[in-house]
Design a protein around this motif. Structure first.
Motif, mmCIF file in Angstrom:
data_model
loop_
_atom_site.group_PDB
_atom_site.id
_atom_site.type_symbol
_atom_site.label_atom_id
_atom_site.label_comp_id
_atom_site.label_asym_id
_atom_site.label_seq_id
_atom_site.Cartn_x
_atom_site.Cartn_y
_atom_site.Cartn_z
ATOM 1 N N CYS A 76 -40.433 113.762 3.104
ATOM 2 C CA CYS A 76 -39.754 114.619 4.594
ATOM 3 C C CYS A 76 -40.244 113.089 5.594
ATOM 4 C CB CYS A 76 -40.044 115.270 5.284
ATOM 5 S SG CYS A 76 -39.183 115.896 6.450
ATOM 6 N N CYS A 98 -37.443 119.179 8.655
ATOM 7 C CA CYS A 98 -37.094 118.043 7.006
ATOM 8 C C CYS A 98 -35.779 119.353 6.658
ATOM 9 C CB CYS A 98 -38.361 119.068 6.547
ATOM 10 S SG CYS A 98 -40.007 118.378 6.606
ATOM 11 N N ALA A 99 -35.336 118.333 5.709
ATOM 12 C CA ALA A 99 -34.150 119.160 5.144
ATOM 13 C C ALA A 99 -34.500 119.736 3.742
ATOM 14 C CB ALA A 99 -33.185 118.063 4.750
ATOM 15 N N PRO A 100 -33.416 120.768 3.184
ATOM 16 C CA PRO A 100 -34.019 121.939 2.316
ATOM 17 C C PRO A 100 -34.225 120.759 1.612
ATOM 18 C CG PRO A 100 -32.055 122.809 3.624
ATOM 19 C CD PRO A 100 -32.600 120.857 4.029
ATOM 20 N N GLY A 101 -35.767 120.792 0.887
ATOM 21 C CA GLY A 101 -35.835 120.552 -1.087
ATOM 22 C C GLY A 101 -37.033 119.455 -0.384
ATOM 23 N N VAL A 141 -42.166 124.103 1.517
ATOM 24 C CA VAL A 141 -41.552 123.386 2.682
ATOM 25 C C VAL A 141 -41.871 124.227 4.040
ATOM 26 C CG1 VAL A 141 -39.816 122.805 4.080
ATOM 27 C CG2 VAL A 141 -40.157 121.931 1.274
#
Length: 136
Positions: A84, A96-99, A135
């Motif tokens: 991220c 942060c984006a998912p994953g 996450v």
């Protein structure tokens, strides 16, 4: 030395805007210098995360053919997640984006993706992903 530090700190607590002995121990940094340092730190972080993600995308997660020699391994497991980037290109904060793996959790998460070397003749294999990463 400790006594001097305590006296200097006490003077500063009594009058934080005055010129005190603490100024001799800890040099003051003006606001412009502090802002420039913050900007450069964000820029370096942003660029390093981009570099790491480029390697993850183009080397670690790429399925090289056996002829690639040391870059070849059995890509049977899940892809390694990207790091991220905490900053946008304009250096503003970014979520942060998912994953994506947050910086504070990356070492722990990526530990599950290490390439295992087995005792057989230099065969390499990605471990099966038995763990879910968090996450935050």
């Amino acid at each position: 030395m400790v006594g001097d530090t305590c006296v200097a700190m006490d003077q500063w607590v009594q009058n934080p805007t005055a010129q005190t002995a603490l100024d001799e121990i800890l040099p003051c940094v003006d606001n412009a210098t502090a802002q420039e340092t913050l900007t450069r730190t964000r820029d370096v972080t942003h660029e390093l995360v981009k570099l790491v993600n480029n390697i993850v995308s183009n080397v670690t997660n790429r399925n090289f053919p056996p002829a690639a020699g040391p870059l070849y391994y059995n890509q049977s497991g899940p892809l390694m997640p990207l790091l991220c980037n905490p900053f946008n290109p304009d250096l503003t904060n970014r979520s942060c984006a998912p994953g994506e793996v947050p910086l504070d959790n990356a070492a722990e998460v990526w530990d599950y993706f290490k390439i295992l070397k087995t005792k057989s003749i230099s065969s390499k294999e990605k471990p099966s992903h038995k763990h879910i990463y968090v996450v935050r």
